[in-house]
Design a protein around this motif. Structure first.
Motif, PDB file in Angstrom:
ATOM      1  N   PHE A 146      -3.524   5.383   1.069  1.00 52.14           N
ATOM      2  CA  PHE A 146      -4.063   4.335   0.199  1.00 52.14           C
ATOM      3  C   PHE A 146      -5.546   4.562  -0.050  1.00 52.14           C
ATOM      4  O   PHE A 146      -6.017   4.436  -1.181  1.00 52.14           O
ATOM      5  CB  PHE A 146      -3.810   2.962   0.831  1.00 52.14           C
ATOM      6  CG  PHE A 146      -4.050   1.825  -0.102  1.00 52.14           C
ATOM      7  CD1 PHE A 146      -3.236   1.621  -1.193  1.00 52.14           C
ATOM      8  CD2 PHE A 146      -5.101   0.946   0.109  1.00 52.14           C
ATOM      9  CE1 PHE A 146      -3.445   0.567  -2.056  1.00 52.14           C
ATOM     10  CE2 PHE A 146      -5.326  -0.106  -0.747  1.00 52.14           C
ATOM     11  CZ  PHE A 146      -4.493  -0.303  -1.834  1.00 52.14           C
ATOM     12  N   ARG A 147      -6.288   4.923   0.989  1.00 56.01           N
ATOM     13  CA  ARG A 147      -7.718   5.213   0.820  1.00 56.01           C
ATOM     14  C   ARG A 147      -7.933   6.389  -0.114  1.00 56.01           C
ATOM     15  O   ARG A 147      -8.837   6.377  -0.957  1.00 56.01           O
ATOM     16  CB  ARG A 147      -8.364   5.498   2.173  1.00 56.01           C
ATOM     17  CG  ARG A 147      -8.592   4.261   3.000  1.00 56.01           C
ATOM     18  CD  ARG A 147      -9.377   4.591   4.272  1.00 56.01           C
ATOM     19  NE  ARG A 147      -9.454   3.431   5.116  1.00 56.01           N
ATOM     20  CZ  ARG A 147      -8.887   3.323   6.311  1.00 56.01           C
ATOM     21  NH1 ARG A 147      -8.213   4.338   6.812  1.00 56.01           N
ATOM     22  NH2 ARG A 147      -8.996   2.221   7.017  1.00 56.01           N
ATOM     23  N   SER A 152      -2.349   4.068   5.460  1.00 53.92           N
ATOM     24  CA  SER A 152      -3.721   3.642   5.164  1.00 53.92           C
ATOM     25  C   SER A 152      -4.556   4.809   4.646  1.00 53.92           C
ATOM     26  O   SER A 152      -5.365   4.643   3.734  1.00 53.92           O
ATOM     27  CB  SER A 152      -4.384   3.011   6.391  1.00 53.92           C
ATOM     28  OG  SER A 152      -4.511   3.953   7.429  1.00 53.92           O
ATOM     29  N   ALA A 190       0.833  -1.208   0.000  1.00 50.29           N
ATOM     30  CA  ALA A 190       0.000   0.000   0.000  1.00 50.29           C
ATOM     31  C   ALA A 190       0.864   1.253   0.000  1.00 50.29           C
ATOM     32  O   ALA A 190       0.563   2.228  -0.689  1.00 50.29           O
ATOM     33  CB  ALA A 190      -0.934  -0.008   1.201  1.00 50.29           C
TER      34      ALA A 190
END
Length: 96
Positions: A51-52, A48, A35
């Motif tokens: 990545f989102r 995270s 990621a």
């Protein structure tokens, strides 16, 4: 790994223990590395979150491209209809 309600007043906890937890950690770590490569985090952002954000922008791009594709299909269909109408021949029919 998870937690949920089994019945009124009863909760279920599911966990990985022992060497299984080490394997789960390694898999999660590998996913986090991939990621981070796909969407490098900006300063102050977690991998995270980055990545989102990357996934959200790609979903927006896909929606935009689908709209464009549908518009092109409609224009193509309208052009084909105009072409067919321009080649149409008016034929007078008679009744017996």
């Amino acid at each position: 790994m998870s937690e949920g309600s089994v019945s009124s007043g009863v909760r279920r906890l599911e966990a990985i223990t022992g060497f299984g937890s080490l394997d789960a950690f390694r898999q999660d770590f590998e996913v986090a590395q991939v990621a981070a490569q796909v969407a490098p985090a900006a300063a102050g952002a977690s991998p995270s979150e980055a990545f989102r954000a990357k996934l959200a922008s790609q979903e927006d791009e896909i929606k935009r491209l689908r709209r464009e594709l549908e518009e092109m299909r409609m224009k193509s269909a309208a052009g084909a209809l105009d072409e067919a109408l321009s080649r149409a021949v008016d034929v007078k029919a008679f009744v017996l």
